[in-house]
Design an enzyme around this catalytic site. Sequence first.
Site, PDB file in Angstrom:
ATOM      1  N   LYS A  23     -10.071  -0.356  -2.473  1.00 33.30           N
ATOM      2  CA  LYS A  23      -9.956  -0.670  -1.044  1.00 33.30           C
ATOM      3  C   LYS A  23     -10.474   0.506  -0.231  1.00 33.30           C
ATOM      4  CE  LYS A  23      -6.621  -1.698   2.648  1.00 33.30           C
ATOM      5  NZ  LYS A  23      -5.212  -2.057   2.987  1.00 33.30           N
ATOM      6  N   LYS A  72      -7.145   3.137  -3.101  1.00 31.86           N
ATOM      7  CA  LYS A  72      -7.545   3.015  -1.701  1.00 31.86           C
ATOM      8  C   LYS A  72      -7.928   4.392  -1.173  1.00 31.86           C
ATOM      9  CE  LYS A  72      -5.424   1.844   2.787  1.00 31.86           C
ATOM     10  NZ  LYS A  72      -4.203   1.296   3.438  1.00 31.86           N
ATOM     11  N   ASP A 117       0.870  -1.182   0.000  1.00 35.55           N
ATOM     12  CA  ASP A 117       0.000   0.000   0.000  1.00 35.55           C
ATOM     13  C   ASP A 117       0.905   1.230   0.000  1.00 35.55           C
ATOM     14  OD1 ASP A 117      -2.030  -1.835   0.344  1.00 35.55           O
ATOM     15  OD2 ASP A 117      -2.970  -0.787   2.031  1.00 35.55           O
TER      16      ASP A 117
END
Length: 216
Positions: free
Chosen positions: A180, A151, A89
């Site tokens: 996400k 995300k 991430d």
Amino acid sequence: MELNGNIDHTNLKQNATQADIERLCDEAIRYHFATVAINSCWTAMAAKRLAGTGVGVTTCIGFPLGACSTQAKAAEAAQAVADGTTEIDMVINGGHLVAGDDRYVIDDIAAVVKAAQGRPVKVILECCLLDDEQIVRACEDAVAAGASFVKTSTGFSTGGATVHDVALMRKTVGDRCKVKAAGGIHTKEEALAMVEAGADRLGCSASIKIVEGQCL
């Protein structure tokens, strides 16, 4: 709906200890979460503890501001790969995004994607700091750079995931990458709302309470 396999069980606290991360890993094994999401200093330890369990390791890169150099992000990602991470991430460079410098943003993400050597890269947009046009542009930049996910949030800024942002991100990326939702998801109802809006993965620190349907 069973959410366990959609959750990155998360501890990104600045003062998290090795014992905290070991407990996170053990909980992820017990509850069959997708991955643990951790800061990069814990990657090697977590990868060793989770080996053979089916639970992956998500290492966070350039966290939480995303304002370090591209070279630093790529180096951190490369080290995470060497340490055994299975996913990454990374935080987008929000200043360059807001300024309209999409070439920088794409190159910044692409450098991490390259360093990840085929592992999924999730790009954290920090939606609470962006308007809808900027969210759409950030999604397009992430897709152009080869990211696997976009995300919503780090959970460390002024706001977390919202249904509006998740729906906008899903509409923008379509089936070109996944979405996400993370930040401020505390209940099963909130988690299900994010999935309904289009989230493929959830980042949660309250994971156990969510899957057990407990109230915080």
